[in-house]
Design a protein around this motif. Structure first.
Motif, PDB file in Angstrom:
ATOM      1  N   ASP A  13       0.845  -1.198   0.000  1.00  0.00           N
ATOM      2  CA  ASP A  13       0.000   0.000   0.000  1.00  0.00           C
ATOM      3  C   ASP A  13       0.882   1.250   0.000  1.00  0.00           C
ATOM      4  O   ASP A  13       0.630   2.202  -0.741  1.00  0.00           O
ATOM      5  CB  ASP A  13      -0.925   0.024   1.220  1.00  0.00           C
ATOM      6  N   THR A  14       1.921   1.233   0.823  1.00  0.00           N
ATOM      7  CA  THR A  14       2.857   2.350   0.875  1.00  0.00           C
ATOM      8  C   THR A  14       3.476   2.583  -0.496  1.00  0.00           C
ATOM      9  O   THR A  14       3.555   3.722  -0.966  1.00  0.00           O
ATOM     10  CB  THR A  14       3.955   2.101   1.926  1.00  0.00           C
ATOM     11  N   ALA A  15       3.908   1.526  -1.153  1.00  0.00           N
ATOM     12  CA  ALA A  15       4.529   1.665  -2.478  1.00  0.00           C
ATOM     13  C   ALA A  15       3.556   2.283  -3.480  1.00  0.00           C
ATOM     14  O   ALA A  15       3.930   3.176  -4.256  1.00  0.00           O
ATOM     15  CB  ALA A  15       5.016   0.300  -2.974  1.00  0.00           C
ATOM     16  N   ALA A  16       2.293   1.832  -3.465  1.00  0.00           N
ATOM     17  CA  ALA A  16       1.291   2.365  -4.387  1.00  0.00           C
ATOM     18  C   ALA A  16       1.018   3.843  -4.107  1.00  0.00           C
ATOM     19  O   ALA A  16       0.864   4.647  -5.035  1.00  0.00           O
ATOM     20  CB  ALA A  16       0.004   1.556  -4.292  1.00  0.00           C
ATOM     21  N   ILE A  17       0.956   4.210  -2.845  1.00  0.00           N
ATOM     22  CA  ILE A  17       0.707   5.606  -2.484  1.00  0.00           C
ATOM     23  C   ILE A  17       1.881   6.476  -2.899  1.00  0.00           C
ATOM     24  O   ILE A  17       1.705   7.557  -3.458  1.00  0.00           O
ATOM     25  CB  ILE A  17       0.377   5.734  -0.988  1.00  0.00           C
ATOM     26  N   ALA A  84      -9.884  -1.444  -6.661  1.00  0.00           N
ATOM     27  CA  ALA A  84      -8.785  -2.002  -5.879  1.00  0.00           C
ATOM     28  C   ALA A  84      -8.645  -3.509  -6.046  1.00  0.00           C
ATOM     29  O   ALA A  84      -7.996  -4.163  -5.244  1.00  0.00           O
ATOM     30  CB  ALA A  84      -8.997  -1.666  -4.407  1.00  0.00           C
ATOM     31  N   GLU A  85      -9.258  -4.054  -7.077  1.00  0.00           N
ATOM     32  CA  GLU A  85      -9.239  -5.507  -7.263  1.00  0.00           C
ATOM     33  C   GLU A  85      -8.434  -5.883  -8.493  1.00  0.00           C
ATOM     34  O   GLU A  85      -8.559  -5.273  -9.554  1.00  0.00           O
ATOM     35  CB  GLU A  85     -10.670  -6.026  -7.396  1.00  0.00           C
ATOM     36  N   LYS A  86      -7.590  -6.902  -8.322  1.00  0.00           N
ATOM     37  CA  LYS A  86      -6.779  -7.414  -9.429  1.00  0.00           C
ATOM     38  C   LYS A  86      -6.577  -8.913  -9.208  1.00  0.00           C
ATOM     39  O   LYS A  86      -6.054  -9.321  -8.163  1.00  0.00           O
ATOM     40  CB  LYS A  86      -5.440  -6.690  -9.477  1.00  0.00           C
ATOM     41  N   ASP A  87      -7.034  -9.684 -10.135  1.00  0.00           N
ATOM     42  CA  ASP A  87      -6.884 -11.145 -10.069  1.00  0.00           C
ATOM     43  C   ASP A  87      -7.389 -11.723  -8.748  1.00  0.00           C
ATOM     44  O   ASP A  87      -6.759 -12.594  -8.150  1.00  0.00           O
ATOM     45  CB  ASP A  87      -5.423 -11.549 -10.292  1.00  0.00           C
ATOM     46  N   GLY A  88      -8.515 -11.212  -8.257  1.00  0.00           N
ATOM     47  CA  GLY A  88      -9.122 -11.712  -7.025  1.00  0.00           C
ATOM     48  C   GLY A  88      -8.532 -11.149  -5.755  1.00  0.00           C
ATOM     49  O   GLY A  88      -9.028 -11.407  -4.668  1.00  0.00           O
ATOM     50  N   ASP A  89      -7.460 -10.355  -5.859  1.00  0.00           N
ATOM     51  CA  ASP A  89      -6.846  -9.729  -4.690  1.00  0.00           C
ATOM     52  C   ASP A  89      -7.405  -8.317  -4.551  1.00  0.00           C
ATOM     53  O   ASP A  89      -7.487  -7.581  -5.536  1.00  0.00           O
ATOM     54  CB  ASP A  89      -5.327  -9.668  -4.871  1.00  0.00           C
ATOM     55  N   ASN A  94      -3.475  -2.415  -5.592  1.00  0.00           N
ATOM     56  CA  ASN A  94      -3.947  -2.772  -6.932  1.00  0.00           C
ATOM     57  C   ASN A  94      -4.575  -1.601  -7.669  1.00  0.00           C
ATOM     58  O   ASN A  94      -4.926  -1.717  -8.846  1.00  0.00           O
ATOM     59  CB  ASN A  94      -4.974  -3.903  -6.843  1.00  0.00           C
ATOM     60  N   ALA A  95      -4.766  -0.484  -7.004  1.00  0.00           N
ATOM     61  CA  ALA A  95      -5.443   0.669  -7.598  1.00  0.00           C
ATOM     62  C   ALA A  95      -4.481   1.491  -8.449  1.00  0.00           C
ATOM     63  O   ALA A  95      -3.270   1.498  -8.229  1.00  0.00           O
ATOM     64  CB  ALA A  95      -6.041   1.546  -6.497  1.00  0.00           C
ATOM     65  N   SER A  96      -5.043   2.200  -9.398  1.00  0.00           N
ATOM     66  CA  SER A  96      -4.241   3.087 -10.241  1.00  0.00           C
ATOM     67  C   SER A  96      -3.841   4.322  -9.440  1.00  0.00           C
ATOM     68  O   SER A  96      -4.535   4.715  -8.486  1.00  0.00           O
ATOM     69  CB  SER A  96      -5.048   3.522 -11.460  1.00  0.00           C
ATOM     70  N   PRO A  97      -2.738   4.957  -9.812  1.00  0.00           N
ATOM     71  CA  PRO A  97      -2.350   6.199  -9.131  1.00  0.00           C
ATOM     72  C   PRO A  97      -3.462   7.255  -9.174  1.00  0.00           C
ATOM     73  O   PRO A  97      -3.682   7.953  -8.184  1.00  0.00           O
ATOM     74  CB  PRO A  97      -1.111   6.660  -9.905  1.00  0.00           C
ATOM     75  N   GLU A  98      -4.173   7.339 -10.276  1.00  0.00           N
ATOM     76  CA  GLU A  98      -5.271   8.307 -10.394  1.00  0.00           C
ATOM     77  C   GLU A  98      -6.369   8.022  -9.372  1.00  0.00           C
ATOM     78  O   GLU A  98      -6.888   8.932  -8.728  1.00  0.00           O
ATOM     79  CB  GLU A  98      -5.854   8.260 -11.807  1.00  0.00           C
ATOM     80  N   SER A  99      -6.729   6.743  -9.199  1.00  0.00           N
ATOM     81  CA  SER A  99      -7.765   6.376  -8.231  1.00  0.00           C
ATOM     82  C   SER A  99      -7.325   6.685  -6.811  1.00  0.00           C
ATOM     83  O   SER A  99      -8.124   7.142  -5.986  1.00  0.00           O
ATOM     84  CB  SER A  99      -8.106   4.889  -8.347  1.00  0.00           C
TER      85      SER A  99
END
Length: 180
Positions: A13-17, A84-89, A94-99
Motif C-alpha cells: 500500500d505504501t509503495a502504491a501511495i 482495488a481488485e486485481k486477479d481476485g486480490d 492494486n489501484a491506479s495512481p489516479e484512483s
C-alpha cells in the motif's frame, strides 16, 4: 505533498501511495498493531494529523473501525472495491495512481454532530436501501461522495459520521442517475 500521514495496512500500500502522491505513510501490518506502531500513529495524529486509508475489504474495515475509535478526528479516505481488485486480490496496492489520488482528495473528517441526521427512511426514499438496485446506487453515490461502498447500515453511519448533508446526497444521486 499531503500534510497528514496516511495510515495503511502494509508495504505494498505504501509503495502504491508513493507512486501516486508525495506522502508519508505508517503501516499497521494488519490487525495486530504493535505498541511501537501505535506510538507512531499517536504522534502523527497529535502533530500532522492522519488519514486512515485501508483496503476496501472486511479486514480493512475492521482495522479502520479500530483506528477510528482511537482517533476520532482522523480523516478517512475510501477506495471503491472495483478500483482495488486485481486477479481476485483486493487492496490499495492494486489501484491506479489516479484512483488513489482521487480517494485522498475526497478524504473526509468525521463530523462531531450532525444537526439533522440522515435516517433509514431517507435511505429508502432515495433508493439506497430496500429497493431493487440499491447496492448499485450506494456504490455510485459512495464513489461520488468519496465514502466508498458499504452495506446500508454502514453507509448510513458514514453519511452521518462525515457530516454529509441531504443536499450532497441528492446532488450525487442526480449525477449518478445515468449509472443506475
Amino acid at each position: 505533498m499531503i500534510k497528514e500521514i496516511i495510515v495503511v495496512e502494509g508495504r505494498d500500500d505504501t509503495a502504491a501511495i508513493r507512486q501516486s502522491v508525495d506522502a508519508v505513510t505508517i503501516e499497521t501490518h494488519g490487525y495486530g498493531i504493535r505498541p511501537s506502531t501505535w506510538e507512531l500513529i499517536d504522534k502523527a495524529y497529535e502533530t500532522t494529523g492522519i488519514i486512515i486509508f485501508t483496503d476496501p475489504d472486511t479486514a480493512g474495515e475492521q482495522i479502520r473501525r479500530r483506528l477510528a475509535e482511537r482517533y476520532p478526528d482522523a480523516k478517512h479516505a475510501f477506495l471503491d472495491r472495483s478500483l482495488a481488485e486485481k486477479d481476485g486480490d483486493i487492496g490499495i496496492e492494486n489501484a491506479s495512481p489516479e484512483s488513489i489520488r482521487e480517494a485522498l482528495e475526497k478524504a473526509h473528517f468525521s463530523a462531531a454532530a450532525v444537526e439533522s441526521p440522515i435516517t433509514s427512511a431517507d435511505m429508502f426514499t432515495w433508493g439506497l436501501d430496500g429497493t431493487p438496485g440499491a447496492a448499485k446506487r450506494r456504490r455510485a453515490v459512495g464513489s461520488k461522495l468519496g465514502i466508498g461502498m458499504a452495506v446500508s447500515k454502514t453507509f448510513l453511519r458514514r453519511l452521518n459520521s462525515f457530516g454529509i448533508s441531504r443536499e450532497e446526497v441528492e446532488k450525487a444521486l442526480k449525477e449518478c442517475e445515468n449509472l443506475t
